[in-house]
Write a protein that holds these residues in place. Structure first.
Motif, short mmCIF file in Angstrom:
data_model
loop_
_atom_site.label_atom_id
_atom_site.label_comp_id
_atom_site.label_asym_id
_atom_site.label_seq_id
_atom_site.Cartn_x
_atom_site.Cartn_y
_atom_site.Cartn_z
N PRO A 36 0.86 1.62 2.37
CA PRO A 36 0.43 0.30 2.86
C PRO A 36 0.04 0.30 4.33
N HIS A 37 0.24 1.41 5.00
CA HIS A 37 -0.02 1.47 6.44
C HIS A 37 -1.07 2.52 6.82
N TRP A 80 12.46 2.15 4.91
CA TRP A 80 11.73 2.87 3.87
C TRP A 80 10.30 2.33 3.76
N ALA A 81 10.16 1.02 3.67
CA ALA A 81 8.82 0.42 3.56
C ALA A 81 8.02 0.65 4.84
N GLU A 82 8.69 0.63 5.97
CA GLU A 82 8.01 0.83 7.25
C GLU A 82 7.42 2.24 7.37
N HIS A 83 8.05 3.21 6.73
CA HIS A 83 7.60 4.60 6.82
C HIS A 83 6.74 5.03 5.63
N CYS A 126 1.37 11.82 -6.20
CA CYS A 126 1.35 10.90 -5.06
C CYS A 126 0.20 11.23 -4.11
N THR A 127 -0.14 12.50 -4.01
CA THR A 127 -1.16 12.93 -3.06
C THR A 127 -2.54 12.40 -3.43
N GLY A 128 -2.89 12.47 -4.69
CA GLY A 128 -4.20 11.98 -5.13
C GLY A 128 -4.42 10.52 -4.79
N PRO A 129 -3.50 9.63 -5.15
CA PRO A 129 -3.67 8.22 -4.78
C PRO A 129 -3.69 7.99 -3.26
N PHE A 130 -2.93 8.79 -2.52
CA PHE A 130 -2.95 8.66 -1.05
C PHE A 130 -4.32 9.04 -0.50
N VAL A 131 -4.89 10.13 -0.98
CA VAL A 131 -6.22 10.55 -0.56
C VAL A 131 -7.25 9.48 -0.92
N ASP A 132 -7.11 8.91 -2.11
CA ASP A 132 -8.01 7.83 -2.52
C ASP A 132 -7.89 6.63 -1.59
N ARG A 133 -6.66 6.30 -1.21
CA ARG A 133 -6.43 5.15 -0.32
C ARG A 133 -7.06 5.40 1.05
N LEU A 134 -6.93 6.62 1.56
CA LEU A 134 -7.57 6.97 2.84
C LEU A 134 -9.08 6.78 2.73
N ALA A 135 -9.66 7.27 1.64
CA ALA A 135 -11.11 7.16 1.45
C ALA A 135 -11.54 5.70 1.37
N GLU A 136 -10.78 4.88 0.63
CA GLU A 136 -11.10 3.45 0.52
C GLU A 136 -11.10 2.77 1.89
N ALA A 137 -10.18 3.21 2.76
CA ALA A 137 -10.06 2.61 4.09
C ALA A 137 -11.04 3.24 5.08
#
Length: 133
Positions: A32-33, A25-28, A86-97
């Motif tokens: 964090p990845h 679960w954590a791997e997918h 969940c999508t908003g934080p994921f998009v934010d994480r992509l932008a941060e990276a």
């Protein structure tokens, strides 16, 4: 979230990556990845759960049936609210990276096949180019 979403329809999330606590679960989990996604063609989309352009009696899958429309607005609306959360934080994480993505966060829309079909058409130029098609 996958467990609750799938349980609503009687599905078993354990069929994806095992029982809760299984390291798979954590791997997918993409959060964090995100660095693993660098260089991939990414298209990210969601609605916000509010009725949108596809919540009409004439839409595909509703076919004039008011009960289906109500189901889409209630069940599909709640599902998309959770997904959008969940999508908003994921998009934010992509932008941060610094990972580029094509993002379509619709101002309305439920969890429905017709929105997926719209997204498939809108995403095809990105994915077609990535595939060399």
């Amino acid at each position: 979230m996958p467990r609750s979403q799938l349980a609503v329809f009687g599905a078993n999330a354990g069929n994806m990556w095992g029982a809760p606590g299984n390291p798979a679960w954590a791997e997918h989990d993409p959060m964090p990845h995100v660095d693993r996604l660098r260089g991939s063609a990414l298209y990210v989309s969601s609605g916000n759960g509010a009725p949108g352009v596809r919540e009409t009696l004439g839409d595909v899958g509703i076919d004039g049936n008011p009960v289906r429309l109500l189901d889409r607005m209630l069940v599909g609306g709640v599902m998309e609210i959770v997904i959008d959360g969940c999508t908003g934080p994921f998009v934010d994480r992509l932008a941060e990276a610094g990972i580029p993505a094509t993002v379509n966060l619709r101002p309305a829309g439920t969890h429905a096949w017709s929105y997926w079909q719209d997204d498939l058409h809108q995403s095809w130029p990105l994915f077609g180019a990535a595939l060399g098609a």
